[in-house]
Enzyme design. Structure first.
Site, mmCIF file in Angstrom:
data_model
loop_
_atom_site.group_PDB
_atom_site.id
_atom_site.type_symbol
_atom_site.label_atom_id
_atom_site.label_comp_id
_atom_site.label_asym_id
_atom_site.label_seq_id
_atom_site.Cartn_x
_atom_site.Cartn_y
_atom_site.Cartn_z
ATOM 1 N N GLU A 160 -12.099 25.980 -55.129
ATOM 2 C CA GLU A 160 -12.667 25.092 -56.060
ATOM 3 C C GLU A 160 -13.043 25.673 -57.686
ATOM 4 O O GLU A 160 -13.644 26.732 -57.473
ATOM 5 C CB GLU A 160 -14.157 24.587 -55.815
ATOM 6 C CG GLU A 160 -15.120 23.860 -56.446
ATOM 7 C CD GLU A 160 -16.528 23.635 -55.117
ATOM 8 O OE1 GLU A 160 -16.587 23.069 -54.363
ATOM 9 O OE2 GLU A 160 -17.802 24.518 -55.569
ATOM 10 N N ALA A 184 -25.843 19.195 -61.449
ATOM 11 C CA ALA A 184 -26.782 18.302 -60.336
ATOM 12 C C ALA A 184 -27.374 16.701 -62.030
ATOM 13 O O ALA A 184 -28.315 17.543 -62.723
ATOM 14 C CB ALA A 184 -28.213 19.288 -60.408
ATOM 15 N N ASP A 225 -26.550 14.588 -38.134
ATOM 16 C CA ASP A 225 -25.701 14.898 -39.204
ATOM 17 C C ASP A 225 -24.088 14.705 -39.279
ATOM 18 O O ASP A 225 -23.528 14.424 -39.223
ATOM 19 C CB ASP A 225 -25.463 16.529 -39.489
ATOM 20 C CG ASP A 225 -25.332 17.308 -40.390
ATOM 21 O OD1 ASP A 225 -25.720 16.229 -42.178
ATOM 22 O OD2 ASP A 225 -24.718 17.851 -40.835
ATOM 23 N N ASN A 275 -23.382 10.952 -39.412
ATOM 24 C CA ASN A 275 -23.577 10.530 -40.555
ATOM 25 C C ASN A 275 -21.875 11.044 -41.338
ATOM 26 O O ASN A 275 -21.439 10.542 -42.553
ATOM 27 C CB ASN A 275 -24.718 11.970 -41.453
ATOM 28 C CG ASN A 275 -24.876 10.884 -43.538
ATOM 29 O OD1 ASN A 275 -25.304 10.253 -43.531
ATOM 30 N ND2 ASN A 275 -24.606 12.515 -43.723
#
Length: 312
Positions: free
Chosen positions: A32, A66, A174, A177
């Site tokens: 990444e 963001a 979680d 989800n």
């Protein structure tokens, strides 16, 4: 008595073997990056990419700031990778502060640029405020995955949290989800970084027990700056063990030693994950190659001839 003697013999053989002797390089890796802000940072990013490229990663991903604050830079970086390398690029895309129409437009632009892999994330609101969905946007990553699949047949990765997402009510919620994101069309999950191999292995087993069959790839963050890592960990609920912090004590003015310690810690964690059956690793590089390259080397991975042209 015989059983005890056999166990003692096995322990002695393990102690006598070099720590990374039994790793054959039969692993898959991905990396990444974050989009550069300046020309100097851009040069560093491409130096990092070219250093890691010969390891033939299965893909490389580029983050999304963001609120979409790096939208153009993320797109430019991913598009350049798609144009100049055979390594498949993956673009991060979030729900924050954008309508469905805007996100769909970004997705179509990626597809037109040759990008076939999206890392679909809910995202965080700038400034650390509680998450709120855009009134005309995708409410969460589940809706985002389904929406992206409606735009084009993307390969989609989603996030997973071995130590539970900070906004989740409990571990079971979680996991539910995560399953719903995968059921919506995602191919795999990449975890938030963690520092306990046992935490990941327990999470992987719990996911399997919950009916999740998709690959879950551990996210590995090589640590060289403890204060920076602590800030990142606080945001995502990752525990930093005291023993790890103590290993960096006194190394503030010794960057080379700090690098050696960081590589050793991360490589040993990966070795333990490997022993637990893990064969794919995703490295958070922070746009620096040295640590990730060293860890991959310790795991037995070697450069591939003509990897630039042969990457799958």
């Amino acid at each position: 008595m015989t059983s005890n003697l056999n166990s003692l013999a096995e322990a002695r053989r393990a102690a006598a073997s070099p720590l990374f002797a039994n790793l054959d390089g039969d692993i898959g890796v991905s990396f990444e990056f974050f989009p550069p802000k300046t020309e100097k940072m851009e040069a560093q990013l491409w130096d990092t990419f070219r250093t890691l490229e010969p390891l033939a990663p299965s893909f490389v991903s580029v983050t999304y700031g963001a609120g979409g604050s790096t939208r153009e830079r993320t797109h430019a970086t991913v598009a350049r990778i798609a144009a100049e390398s055979a390594v498949p690029p993956a673009a991060h895309l979030t729900c924050v502060e954008a309508s469905r129409a805007e996100i769909d437009e970004v997705a179509r632009a990626y597809w037109e640029a040759g990008v076939r892999h999206i890392v679909a994330l809910r995202g965080d609101v700038p400034g650390g405020e509680p998450y709120r969905a855009h009134p005309d946007g995708y409410a969460n990553a589940i809706e985002l995955v389904a929406g992206l699949k409606a735009v084009a047949p993307f390969d989609i990765s989603v996030a997973a949290y071995p130590e539970v997402h900070p906004d989740a009510s409990c571990a079971e919620a979680d996991l539910d989800n995560l399953k719903r994101k995968l059921d919506a069309g995602a191919t795999r999950a990449i975890t938030q970084f963690f520092f306990s191999p046992d935490a990941f292995l327990r999470f992987r087993d719990a996911a399997a027990a919950a009916g999740i069959a998709a690959p879950i790839i551990p996210g590995i963050l090589p640590v060289s700056n403890v204060s920076q890592t602590r800030r990142m960990a606080d945001m995502c609920g990752t525990a930093i063990p005291a023993w790890m912090v103590s290993l960096f004590d006194g190394l503030d003015d010794h960057p080379a030693a700090r690098q050696l310690v960081a590589a050793t810690i991360a490589a040993e964690m990966c070795r333990r994950l490997y022993a637990g059956g893990v064969r794919d690793f995703h490295f958070y590089t922070l746009n620096r190659a040295e640590l990730s390259y060293a860890i991959c080397h310790l795991l037995g991975l070697r450069p591939v001839a003509n990897a630039k042209d042969q990457a799958a």
